[in-house]
Design a protein around this motif. Structure first.
Motif, PDB file in Angstrom:
ATOM      1  N   PHE A 217       0.898  -1.006  -0.018  1.00  0.00           N
ATOM      2  CA  PHE A 217       0.148  -0.166   0.106  1.00  0.00           C
ATOM      3  C   PHE A 217       0.764   1.261  -0.037  1.00  0.00           C
ATOM      4  O   PHE A 217       0.620   2.263  -0.479  1.00  0.00           O
ATOM      5  N   ALA A 218       2.008   1.162   0.454  1.00  0.00           N
ATOM      6  CA  ALA A 218       3.123   2.299   0.723  1.00  0.00           C
ATOM      7  C   ALA A 218       3.315   2.612  -0.608  1.00  0.00           C
ATOM      8  O   ALA A 218       3.443   3.778  -1.192  1.00  0.00           O
ATOM      9  N   ALA A 219       3.736   1.704  -1.349  1.00  0.00           N
ATOM     10  CA  ALA A 219       4.278   1.704  -2.774  1.00  0.00           C
ATOM     11  C   ALA A 219       3.241   2.721  -3.795  1.00  0.00           C
ATOM     12  O   ALA A 219       3.535   3.565  -4.419  1.00  0.00           O
ATOM     13  N   ALA A 220       2.160   2.371  -3.415  1.00  0.00           N
ATOM     14  CA  ALA A 220       0.956   2.753  -4.404  1.00  0.00           C
ATOM     15  C   ALA A 220       0.964   4.148  -3.756  1.00  0.00           C
ATOM     16  O   ALA A 220       0.587   5.274  -4.694  1.00  0.00           O
ATOM     17  N   LEU A 221       0.636   4.458  -2.552  1.00  0.00           N
ATOM     18  CA  LEU A 221       0.758   5.868  -1.957  1.00  0.00           C
ATOM     19  C   LEU A 221       2.009   6.718  -2.298  1.00  0.00           C
ATOM     20  O   LEU A 221       1.660   8.127  -2.645  1.00  0.00           O
ATOM     21  N   ALA A 222       3.129   6.077  -2.534  1.00  0.00           N
ATOM     22  CA  ALA A 222       4.447   6.947  -2.779  1.00  0.00           C
ATOM     23  C   ALA A 222       3.972   7.465  -4.255  1.00  0.00           C
ATOM     24  O   ALA A 222       4.191   8.687  -4.636  1.00  0.00           O
ATOM     25  N   ARG A 223       3.391   6.510  -5.200  1.00  0.00           N
ATOM     26  CA  ARG A 223       3.179   7.179  -6.474  1.00  0.00           C
ATOM     27  C   ARG A 223       1.939   8.272  -6.336  1.00  0.00           C
ATOM     28  O   ARG A 223       2.304   9.278  -7.222  1.00  0.00           O
ATOM     29  N   ALA A 224       0.992   7.923  -5.736  1.00  0.00           N
ATOM     30  CA  ALA A 224       0.175   8.919  -5.558  1.00  0.00           C
ATOM     31  C   ALA A 224       0.597  10.206  -5.013  1.00  0.00           C
ATOM     32  O   ALA A 224       0.339  11.654  -5.528  1.00  0.00           O
ATOM     33  N   GLY A 225       1.541  10.215  -3.868  1.00  0.00           N
ATOM     34  CA  GLY A 225       2.152  11.478  -3.495  1.00  0.00           C
ATOM     35  C   GLY A 225       2.927  12.087  -4.346  1.00  0.00           C
ATOM     36  O   GLY A 225       3.052  13.489  -4.601  1.00  0.00           O
ATOM     37  N   LYS A 226       3.692  11.365  -5.114  1.00  0.00           N
ATOM     38  CA  LYS A 226       4.449  12.052  -6.327  1.00  0.00           C
ATOM     39  C   LYS A 226       3.670  12.892  -7.206  1.00  0.00           C
ATOM     40  O   LYS A 226       3.905  13.918  -7.553  1.00  0.00           O
ATOM     41  N   PHE A 227       2.533  12.130  -7.599  1.00  0.00           N
ATOM     42  CA  PHE A 227       1.501  12.745  -8.569  1.00  0.00           C
ATOM     43  C   PHE A 227       1.062  14.068  -8.200  1.00  0.00           C
ATOM     44  O   PHE A 227       0.799  14.937  -8.810  1.00  0.00           O
ATOM     45  N   LEU A 228       0.796  13.960  -6.689  1.00  0.00           N
ATOM     46  CA  LEU A 228       0.277  15.398  -5.978  1.00  0.00           C
ATOM     47  C   LEU A 228       1.126  16.526  -5.662  1.00  0.00           C
ATOM     48  O   LEU A 228       0.963  17.571  -5.276  1.00  0.00           O
ATOM     49  N   GLY A 229       2.472  16.273  -6.088  1.00  0.00           N
ATOM     50  CA  GLY A 229       3.593  17.097  -5.930  1.00  0.00           C
ATOM     51  C   GLY A 229       4.430  17.089  -4.622  1.00  0.00           C
ATOM     52  O   GLY A 229       5.013  18.089  -4.176  1.00  0.00           O
ATOM     53  N   THR A 349      -6.699   1.967  -2.567  1.00  0.00           N
ATOM     54  CA  THR A 349      -6.704   2.496  -1.425  1.00  0.00           C
ATOM     55  C   THR A 349      -5.769   3.910  -1.213  1.00  0.00           C
ATOM     56  O   THR A 349      -5.900   4.755  -0.444  1.00  0.00           O
ATOM     57  N   ALA A 350      -4.634   3.825  -2.006  1.00  0.00           N
ATOM     58  CA  ALA A 350      -3.742   5.066  -2.087  1.00  0.00           C
ATOM     59  C   ALA A 350      -4.681   6.232  -2.720  1.00  0.00           C
ATOM     60  O   ALA A 350      -4.587   7.367  -2.171  1.00  0.00           O
ATOM     61  N   LEU A 351      -5.608   5.904  -3.634  1.00  0.00           N
ATOM     62  CA  LEU A 351      -6.447   6.944  -4.303  1.00  0.00           C
ATOM     63  C   LEU A 351      -7.356   7.492  -3.032  1.00  0.00           C
ATOM     64  O   LEU A 351      -7.553   8.827  -2.967  1.00  0.00           O
ATOM     65  N   SER A 352      -7.883   6.607  -2.080  1.00  0.00           N
ATOM     66  CA  SER A 352      -8.784   6.871  -1.147  1.00  0.00           C
ATOM     67  C   SER A 352      -7.870   7.956  -0.081  1.00  0.00           C
ATOM     68  O   SER A 352      -8.493   9.037   0.318  1.00  0.00           O
ATOM     69  N   ILE A 353      -6.943   7.458   0.200  1.00  0.00           N
ATOM     70  CA  ILE A 353      -6.021   8.394   1.098  1.00  0.00           C
ATOM     71  C   ILE A 353      -5.675   9.872   0.411  1.00  0.00           C
ATOM     72  O   ILE A 353      -5.737  10.719   0.977  1.00  0.00           O
ATOM     73  N   ALA A 354      -5.427   9.641  -0.722  1.00  0.00           N
ATOM     74  CA  ALA A 354      -4.954  10.997  -1.449  1.00  0.00           C
ATOM     75  C   ALA A 354      -6.010  11.847  -1.615  1.00  0.00           C
ATOM     76  O   ALA A 354      -5.749  13.171  -1.299  1.00  0.00           O
TER      77      ALA A 354
END
Length: 395
Positions: A217-229, A349-354
């Motif tokens: 889940f952290a790997a997916a969230l890292a991608r989402a975080g980078k996408f958000l800047g 899940t990463a999308l939900s958190i983001a």
């Protein structure tokens, strides 16, 4: 203009002449906020956007005209029955656009180059701001001041000397807060006299996202975080899991106990932890979660969320109360983490958190816009408010 600093800094290095159209005022519903910019060079290449498509064609032509004439101008675009599908904002808003030519060898270009170079570097300590006249006495339109990361001021607004000093002070204050906004100053630097309106654009290093727990889940969230800047850090005490190969999108991987790492970062002025920082706790382990949250919930962060079931959440709250946290401090915690999207996979899940992070940042409700009577675009707040109510769900 600083929102497209990377591209414009490259254009400056290549010696291109170009004009920049910048959103300097918004009324009603509009897709872009003040500071958003579209630039056009002498060959007709364009970068950026001022409206998400509504008036780009007309603004493109204004940039070409300004580049040819060498004169700055301000234009207003808004909705009307006659021009809704011609040149206008069909979403119903009104935007004011400042168009400034930036030809090589001019004073305006020199100030812009300095600001763009600082903004493009984006490193720690490279906060920079650009103030430009958007309304005022004839001949001052587009005049600029640059307040650099070291506090040095470049350029002049071309009026009374006290105007530059006051404008520089106001710009520093907005830069310290990391805000882009319009301000009004009297033409002689006081609050009296004819007003001069400035747009102050602040460019600060990317905010940080700290992800604790080296799981899928952290790997997916890292991608989402980078996408958000965000500048993303993944931290875990287990070296076998915290590896660059598992988290290629993260800016850094740290092997350390989560609470110890967070504490070390909070004590380092150069670490960049501030009111924009988000902390996502995905460890699912009491010995990691509780000491970490005990510290995070007492820090002035933008967002603190923790993964786990509702039962895990209740147990975690009990342990945090035993550790001495108050109900006010506990109210900041977003747990179970994320919005209720019915997420299953790590990516969902990463999308939900983001989504929850974005909602918290802008004061959104998280409810569907269809059938709702909530604003589509929320007014930006002066700073993050971690305690603002946000709809939460279970992930």
């Amino acid at each position: 203009m600083l929102d497209i600093a990377d591209e414009l800094n490259r254009w400056c290095a290549e010696g291109r002449d170009f004009a920049v159209a910048t959103v300097v005022g918004v009324t009603g519903s509009a897709p872009r906020r003040p500071g958003a910019a579209l630039a056009v060079d002498a060959a007709g290449e364009a970068v950026g956007s001022v409206s998400g498509g509504c008036v780009e064609g007309a603004v493109y032509e204004l940039c070409q005209e300004a580049l040819e004439s060498g004169t700055a101008r301000c234009e207003r675009f808004g909705y009307s029955d006659e021009d809704a599908f011609a040149v206008g904002l069909t979403c119903g808003g009104v935007i004011d656009i400042l168009v400034t030519p930036l030809r090589a060898g001019t004073a305006a270009r020199a100030v812009a180059e300095s600001a763009l170079a600082a903004a493009a570097s984006g490193g720690p300590g490279e906060a920079t701001a650009l103030a430009r006249v958007v309304k005022g006495p004839s001949g001052m339109l587009g005049a600029a001041l640059h307040v650099g990361p070291d506090g040095r001021v470049e350029g002049t607004l071309g009026g009374h000397p006290a105007l530059d000093a006051t404008a520089a002070g106001e710009t520093r204050a907005l830069l310290d807060a990391g805000r882009t906004a319009t301000i009004e100053i009297g033409e002689e630097g006081s609050r009296c006299g004819r007003p001069v309106e400035l747009l102050v654009e602040s460019s600060v290093p990317p905010p940080r996202m700290l992800v604790f727990g080296a799981i899928d889940f952290a790997a997916a969230l890292a991608r989402a975080g980078k996408f958000l800047g965000y500048r993303v850090t993944v931290c875990d005490a287990r070296p076998v899991f915290a590896t660059p190969g598992r988290f290629p999108e993260a800016d850094e991987i740290v092997v350390d106990w989560p609470h110890r790492y967070l504490e070390s970062q909070s004590q380092s002025p150069s670490a960049g932890l501030d009111g924009r920082t988000v902390v996502c706790v995905l460890t699912h382990d009491t010995k990691f979660d509780v000491p970490l949250l005990e510290r995070a919930l007492r820090m002035p962060l933008a967002y603190v969320g923790a993964m786990g079931s509702r039962r895990t959440h209740l147990d975690r709250l009990a342990r945090l109360r035993e550790a001495g946290l108050t109900e006010g401090e506990l109210s900041v915690l977003r747990s179970p983490i994320g919005l209720d999207l019915g997420a299953r996979t790590p990516e969902e899940t990463a999308l939900s958190i983001a989504a929850e992070i974005v909602a918290t940042r802008h004061g959104g409700t998280g409810v569907p816009l269809t059938g709702a009577h909530t604003p589509i675009h929320h007014e930006p707040s002066p700073g993050p408010s971690p305690g603002d109510p946000v709809t939460t769900g279970g992930v």
